[in-house]
Write a protein that holds these residues in place. Structure first.
Motif, short mmCIF file in Angstrom:
data_model
loop_
_atom_site.label_atom_id
_atom_site.label_comp_id
_atom_site.label_asym_id
_atom_site.label_seq_id
_atom_site.Cartn_x
_atom_site.Cartn_y
_atom_site.Cartn_z
N VAL A 123 0.90 -1.16 0.00
CA VAL A 123 0.00 0.00 0.00
C VAL A 123 0.94 1.20 0.00
O VAL A 123 1.73 1.38 0.93
CB VAL A 123 -0.90 0.02 1.25
CG1 VAL A 123 -1.74 1.30 1.26
CG2 VAL A 123 -1.78 -1.22 1.31
N HIS A 124 0.90 1.96 -1.07
CA HIS A 124 1.79 3.13 -1.19
C HIS A 124 1.02 4.36 -0.72
O HIS A 124 -0.05 4.65 -1.26
CB HIS A 124 2.20 3.33 -2.66
CG HIS A 124 2.84 2.12 -3.27
ND1 HIS A 124 4.19 1.89 -3.24
CD2 HIS A 124 2.31 1.06 -3.92
CE1 HIS A 124 4.46 0.75 -3.84
NE2 HIS A 124 3.34 0.22 -4.27
N PHE A 125 1.56 5.06 0.27
CA PHE A 125 0.79 6.21 0.77
C PHE A 125 1.68 7.39 1.17
O PHE A 125 2.89 7.25 1.36
CB PHE A 125 -0.12 5.79 1.94
CG PHE A 125 0.59 5.35 3.19
CD1 PHE A 125 0.95 4.03 3.38
CD2 PHE A 125 0.88 6.26 4.22
CE1 PHE A 125 1.59 3.61 4.55
CE2 PHE A 125 1.50 5.86 5.39
CZ PHE A 125 1.87 4.53 5.55
N ILE A 126 1.01 8.53 1.26
CA ILE A 126 1.70 9.78 1.62
C ILE A 126 1.22 10.17 3.02
O ILE A 126 0.01 10.21 3.28
CB ILE A 126 1.34 10.92 0.61
CG1 ILE A 126 1.76 10.53 -0.82
CG2 ILE A 126 1.98 12.25 1.04
CD1 ILE A 126 3.24 10.32 -1.04
N PHE A 127 2.19 10.41 3.89
CA PHE A 127 1.88 10.82 5.26
C PHE A 127 2.71 12.06 5.56
O PHE A 127 3.94 12.03 5.53
CB PHE A 127 2.24 9.68 6.23
CG PHE A 127 2.15 10.08 7.68
CD1 PHE A 127 0.93 10.12 8.33
CD2 PHE A 127 3.31 10.43 8.38
CE1 PHE A 127 0.86 10.49 9.68
CE2 PHE A 127 3.24 10.80 9.73
CZ PHE A 127 2.01 10.84 10.37
N GLU A 128 2.02 13.17 5.83
CA GLU A 128 2.72 14.42 6.14
C GLU A 128 2.69 14.62 7.65
O GLU A 128 1.62 14.89 8.20
CB GLU A 128 2.06 15.60 5.45
CG GLU A 128 2.21 15.57 3.95
CD GLU A 128 1.45 16.72 3.28
OE1 GLU A 128 1.67 17.88 3.67
OE2 GLU A 128 0.62 16.42 2.42
N LYS A 171 9.91 5.39 3.13
CA LYS A 171 10.55 5.59 1.81
C LYS A 171 10.78 7.07 1.55
O LYS A 171 10.86 7.49 0.38
CB LYS A 171 9.67 4.99 0.71
CG LYS A 171 9.44 3.50 0.84
CD LYS A 171 10.61 2.71 0.27
CE LYS A 171 10.50 1.24 0.59
NZ LYS A 171 11.56 0.45 0.00
N THR A 172 10.88 7.84 2.63
CA THR A 172 10.99 9.29 2.45
C THR A 172 12.34 9.70 1.85
O THR A 172 12.48 10.83 1.38
CB THR A 172 10.77 10.02 3.79
OG1 THR A 172 11.62 9.44 4.77
CG2 THR A 172 9.34 9.92 4.25
N ILE A 175 11.03 9.63 -1.97
CA ILE A 175 10.04 10.66 -2.29
C ILE A 175 9.57 11.24 -0.97
O ILE A 175 9.30 10.50 -0.02
CB ILE A 175 8.82 10.06 -3.04
CG1 ILE A 175 9.23 9.51 -4.42
CG2 ILE A 175 7.70 11.09 -3.22
CD1 ILE A 175 8.10 8.83 -5.18
N GLU A 176 9.43 12.55 -0.94
CA GLU A 176 9.01 13.22 0.29
C GLU A 176 7.69 12.64 0.81
O GLU A 176 6.74 12.44 0.01
CB GLU A 176 8.83 14.72 -0.03
CG GLU A 176 8.89 15.59 1.18
CD GLU A 176 8.65 17.07 0.82
OE1 GLU A 176 8.52 17.87 1.74
OE2 GLU A 176 8.59 17.39 -0.39
N ASP A 177 7.63 12.32 2.08
CA ASP A 177 6.41 11.85 2.77
C ASP A 177 5.88 10.50 2.28
O ASP A 177 4.71 10.16 2.52
CB ASP A 177 5.27 12.89 2.66
CG ASP A 177 5.67 14.25 3.20
OD1 ASP A 177 6.45 14.27 4.17
OD2 ASP A 177 5.22 15.27 2.64
N TYR A 178 6.71 9.77 1.56
CA TYR A 178 6.26 8.49 0.97
C TYR A 178 6.56 7.32 1.91
O TYR A 178 7.70 7.10 2.29
CB TYR A 178 6.94 8.31 -0.40
CG TYR A 178 6.82 6.94 -1.04
CD1 TYR A 178 5.67 6.17 -0.94
CD2 TYR A 178 7.88 6.44 -1.81
CE1 TYR A 178 5.58 4.92 -1.55
CE2 TYR A 178 7.80 5.20 -2.43
CZ TYR A 178 6.64 4.45 -2.29
OH TYR A 178 6.57 3.22 -2.90
#
Ligand code: MEV
Length: 443
Positions: A123-128, A171-172, A175-178
């Motif tokens: 599950v690939h997601f962005i978390f800030e 994985k930041t 890619i940023e926040d990844y």
């Protein structure tokens, strides 16, 4: 060629047309629409039930696209003699498999073993927000995430499979926040694509829902953005190894030739290990055998190819998948590769000819099929390198190529017979075959 050839008008609602309407529409774009329709008709199965089955595999089906199905007998794997089904258009592949199988049958056959069966997805997601808080959230809710998939995994767990690991990956640095949820699966005898993707989509949904309710998260942290949830065809831990070995002096008729052959063979494999230009062709030859059995077994050959080539490049350089060595007077040749394939689900039970292929192989389970496919790859690689370091590849290829050229030229059965014996002593080329046929016809 007419500059508008192949240029068609946009069409709307095409998928809703009946099959006959689709065929009529597509045939209209041919110089001879009647002949175009008639050709599609000849590639339509006379048994409507079988044809309906095929039509339902994909959208907008207009006919069937045949590949020859060949069989390679005498394939001894771990002491059991099998006949392999091979669906392939390349003329020399089945012959090469049959020759290599016979060669090794008299030298103890092939051995094959499973090195791993792990399938994976993310599950690939962005978390800030705070990475620290995300890890704490994951530790708190890991069991809840798994619990949310229970209904989906119930049957698979009953069969001995299911989700075998779930981790949070940062994985930041890429890619940023990844971030990822990285999930491992045991899918038993199924390839498991639907199962894996359903689990991942459920995990993604629960991840978002749980984050929204997590009090330690700020408003922004609660809004996890799921980019996508999908299995990976990179399966470096779903591995099978096939191998052969025999005393060097028994490789060919004379011990001296055998020694030279073994040394050149090892050298050829070594070149494919270090030289990517050669490695790609070397592995392509392996895939000749792999794809033919994977297609015949109703498995997804694109998934297999993607995974195999990624594995070949896992060191950072694209390399040979096979290895060869001479040790203490014994010739060893092996192939290790990832194969995420199944024997239940997908086309395996649905497609009558696929089912026939499974019965031919004795209804293998997924691990047995992995071994069979790996052996098909190794035997193909053996046959190719054997030709390359001895007679050269063209001798065998051209024999089969000759038949293709003769068929293209519309040669009759007696013309084929005469020209096949003529070309035993002459080099095959398209031009030479045309000339020889013309000469024969003038006689
Ligand atoms: C042709 O389809 C495959 C080969 O080129 C493989 C090889 O070179 O090893 C013969």
């Amino acid at each position: 060629m007419n500059k508008n050839a192949g240029q068609h008008n946009l069409v709307s609602g095409f998928s809703k047309k009946t099959k006959a309407e689709k065929i009529a529409w597509v045939s209209e774009h041919f110089a001879n629409p009647k002949a175009a329709t008639a050709l599609l008709d000849t590639y339509t199965h006379p048994d409507t039930n079988i044809q309906n089955l095929h039509d339902e595999f994909i959208e907008n089906a207009v006919a069937n696209f045949y590949l020859p199905l060949g069989v390679a007998p005498n394939v001894v794997i771990n002491g059991k003699t099998l006949t392999l089904p091979m669906a392939i258009e390349e003329s020399s592949v089945v012959a090469a498999a049959a020759n290599a199988a016979k060669f090794w049958a008299s030298r103890g056959g092939f051995s094959a073993e499973i090195l791993g069966i792990e399938k994976v997805g993310q599950v690939h997601f962005i978390f800030e927000g705070s990475t620290h808080k995300l890890h704490a959230f994951f530790d708190t809710h890991k069991a809840d995430l798994l619990q949310a998939t229970e209904a989906i995994t119930k049957n698979m767990r009953a069969r001995g499979g299911g989700i075998t690991a779930l981790t949070l990956e940062d994985k930041t640095h890429l890619i940023e926040d990844y971030f990822q949820l990285d999930v491992s699966f045991d899918t038993q005898d199924s390839m498991g694509a639907n199962f894996i993707n359903s689990c991942l989509e459920q995990l993604a949904k629960s991840l978002r829902e749980l984050a929204l309710l997590y009090n330690d998260f700020s408003a922004q942290e609660k809004e996890i953005e799921v980019v996508m949830s999908i299995l990976s065809n990179h399966v470096p831990n779903c591995l099978v190894k096939a191998a052969v070995s025999c005393p060097v002096e028994t490789l060919l008729d004379s011990p001296k030739d055998s020694q030279l052959f073994a040394e050149k063979f090892v050298q050829a494999v070594r070149i494919a290990e270090v030289e990517p230009y050669r490695a790609v062709t070397h592995n392509k030859g392996i895939m000749n055998g792999i794809d033919a059995v994977v297609i015949a077994s109703g498995n997804d050959f694109r998934a297999v190819a993607a995974g195999v080539h990624a594995y070949a490049a896992i060191s950072g350089q694209y390399r040979s998948l096979s290895k060869a060595e001479i040790k203490d007077g014994v010739f060893h040749f092996s192939l290790t590769l990832p194969l995420a394939i199944g024997t239940v689900g997908g086309l395996t039970k649905l497609h009558p000819l696929v089912r026939w292929c499974h019965e031919l192989m004795g209804f293998p389970n997924a691990e047995e099929l992995m071994k069979i496919v790996a052996v098909a790859g190794l035997s193909q690689n053996f046959a190719a390198i054997k030709s390359l370091v001895t007679s050269g590849i063209q001798q065998g290829h051209m024999k089969m190529h000759l038949l293709n050229i003769l068929n293209q030229l519309g040669a009759t059965a007696s013309e084929k017979k005469a020209l096949i014996s003529h070309f035993i002593k002459h080099t095959v080329s398209h031009h030479a075959v045309v000339e020889a046929l013309e000469k024969l016809r003038a006689e």
